[in-house]
Design an enzyme around this catalytic site. Sequence first.
Site, short mmCIF file in Angstrom:
data_model
loop_
_atom_site.label_atom_id
_atom_site.label_comp_id
_atom_site.label_asym_id
_atom_site.label_seq_id
_atom_site.Cartn_x
_atom_site.Cartn_y
_atom_site.Cartn_z
CB SER A 265 -0.94 -0.02 1.20
OG SER A 265 -0.27 -0.47 2.34
CG HIS B 223 -2.72 -0.61 -3.12
ND1 HIS B 223 -2.94 0.69 -2.77
CD2 HIS B 223 -3.00 -1.35 -2.02
CE1 HIS B 223 -3.34 0.74 -1.51
NE2 HIS B 223 -3.38 -0.49 -1.04
CG ASN C 205 -2.83 3.95 1.52
OD1 ASN C 205 -3.91 4.11 2.08
ND2 ASN C 205 -2.40 2.76 1.13
CD GLU D 128 -2.80 3.59 -5.45
OE1 GLU D 128 -2.72 2.89 -4.42
OE2 GLU D 128 -2.78 4.82 -5.41
N1 CAA Z 1 -17.54 -10.13 1.32
C1 CAA Z 1 -18.71 -10.15 0.65
N2 CAA Z 1 -19.60 -9.13 0.69
C2 CAA Z 1 -19.29 -8.10 1.48
C3 CAA Z 1 -18.11 -8.02 2.22
C4 CAA Z 1 -17.20 -9.10 2.12
N3 CAA Z 1 -16.03 -9.11 2.77
N4 CAA Z 1 -18.07 -6.85 2.90
C5 CAA Z 1 -19.20 -6.21 2.56
N5 CAA Z 1 -19.95 -6.96 1.73
C6 CAA Z 1 -21.19 -6.59 1.07
C7 CAA Z 1 -22.42 -6.86 1.89
O1 CAA Z 1 -22.93 -8.13 1.67
C8 CAA Z 1 -23.38 -5.78 1.35
O2 CAA Z 1 -23.90 -6.15 0.11
P1 CAA Z 1 -25.29 -5.51 -0.45
O3 CAA Z 1 -25.24 -4.02 -0.28
O4 CAA Z 1 -25.31 -5.91 -1.89
O5 CAA Z 1 -26.33 -6.14 0.39
C9 CAA Z 1 -22.45 -4.62 1.08
O6 CAA Z 1 -21.17 -5.17 0.89
C10 CAA Z 1 -22.48 -3.66 2.20
O7 CAA Z 1 -22.04 -4.35 3.38
P2 CAA Z 1 -22.64 -4.10 4.84
O8 CAA Z 1 -24.09 -3.75 4.74
O9 CAA Z 1 -22.24 -5.23 5.71
O10 CAA Z 1 -21.82 -2.92 5.44
P3 CAA Z 1 -21.48 -1.58 4.77
O11 CAA Z 1 -22.64 -1.01 4.05
O12 CAA Z 1 -20.79 -0.77 5.81
O13 CAA Z 1 -20.37 -1.97 3.69
C11 CAA Z 1 -18.12 -1.88 3.19
C12 CAA Z 1 -19.17 -2.53 4.04
C13 CAA Z 1 -18.27 -2.32 1.74
C14 CAA Z 1 -16.78 -2.37 3.71
C15 CAA Z 1 -18.29 -0.32 3.27
O14 CAA Z 1 -18.42 0.07 4.63
C16 CAA Z 1 -17.17 0.44 2.68
O15 CAA Z 1 -17.07 0.60 1.48
N6 CAA Z 1 -16.25 0.95 3.55
C17 CAA Z 1 -15.08 1.64 3.12
C18 CAA Z 1 -14.07 0.65 2.68
C19 CAA Z 1 -12.82 1.32 2.17
O16 CAA Z 1 -12.68 2.51 2.11
N7 CAA Z 1 -11.89 0.46 1.79
C20 CAA Z 1 -10.64 0.91 1.30
C21 CAA Z 1 -9.74 1.10 2.44
S1 CAA Z 1 -8.20 1.72 1.93
C22 CAA Z 1 -7.39 0.37 1.40
O17 CAA Z 1 -7.82 -0.75 1.42
C23 CAA Z 1 -6.05 0.69 0.94
C24 CAA Z 1 -4.98 0.55 1.91
O18 CAA Z 1 -3.88 0.33 1.47
C25 CAA Z 1 -5.12 0.75 3.35
#
Ligand code: CAA
Length: 290
Positions: A126, A147, A197, A159
């Site tokens: 990352s 990434h 990031n 990315e």
């Molecule tokens: N596997 C399968 N499905 C998943 C899942 C997983 N691990 N996580 C979430 N889902 C699905 C759920 O089933 C749900 O599907 P539907 O809407 O179709 O019913 C949907 O995703 C939404 O999930 P939830 O209702 O449980 O919860 P939520 O609405 O909060 O969504 C989330 C979860 C998708 C993680 C959302 O909160 C989100 O997008 N959060 C931000 C994530 C983010 O920013 N990630 C990037 C981080 S930075 C990074 O990764 C880079 C780095 O280097 C640090």
Amino acid sequence: MASKLVGALPKVLGVVGAGQMGSGIAQLAAMNGFRVLLQDANSDALGRGMEGVSKSLSRFVKKGALTEEKAKDCVGLITPVRELAPFEEADFVVEAVSESEDLKRSIFGALDEVTRPEAILASNTSSISITRIAMATSRPHQVVGMHFMNPPPIMKLVELIKGMQTSEEAFARAEGLAEALGKTVCRSEDRPGFIVNRVLMPMINEAFYTLMEGVATAEDIDVGMKLGTNQPMGPLTLADFIGLDTCLAIMRVLHDGLGDTKYRPCPLLVQYVDAGWHGRKTGRGVYQYQ
Ligand code: CAA
């Protein structure tokens, strides 16, 4: 000979590391029909990774996005392995171990020995320099940054990072794979933190300063940013989701690599990590889980 490889998709994808990113990438690849070797030297981690794949697949089944049969096929496409030796079969490898440059370099050295000379070696780092990771191999032109965002089966972005010596061909193969996995790509030069990031982590770090200085509670900081800027999660919830140890490691890369005090890690973030409060995965971060 070399130009034939442009855009060629892997027959067998190797993934190193069965943590949340590695297992998520393996799952994503299997959901798109690729055969995957998922390697982790730690058999408990491997077991947990495969469990995570099944759990995530069942969420897709539950909402009708996947049949039970297809979910079973996906699991069948992933072969968990303890050693890297079976990677001689892989024509593309994605390394997804924790954010330690020494660890990544030693894995790339081992991959260089074990994989075929034409195999592409990608890192899911990352923030660590692809140029430096590539120097652990005898084929830096075939090393690329790929990434994925967490959770890989859900997030739409990959990315791509071009190291100093990455060839156009290797970059095109990584781009072709990302697209075959249904992702949109953004392209970055090899600079600390790349795009995502470089912008995201200072925001999370600032949220920790806001908490440390008593400006507001964690809940208010999160609700303010979630509803005020239309983000799916507030920055502190997101930090727990990513892992506070990962957030700190990335801030250190930004601070060391860019040298500006604006990237200094917040002492409260450092303290949480020192206390073993690494976020959701340890049951405690900014918030308490379970
Ligand atoms: N596997 C399968 N499905 C998943 C899942 C997983 N691990 N996580 C979430 N889902 C699905 C759920 O089933 C749900 O599907 P539907 O809407 O179709 O019913 C949907 O995703 C939404 O999930 P939830 O209702 O449980 O919860 P939520 O609405 O909060 O969504 C989330 C979860 C998708 C993680 C959302 O909160 C989100 O997008 N959060 C931000 C994530 C983010 O920013 N990630 C990037 C981080 S930075 C990074 O990764 C880079 C780095 O280097 C640090």
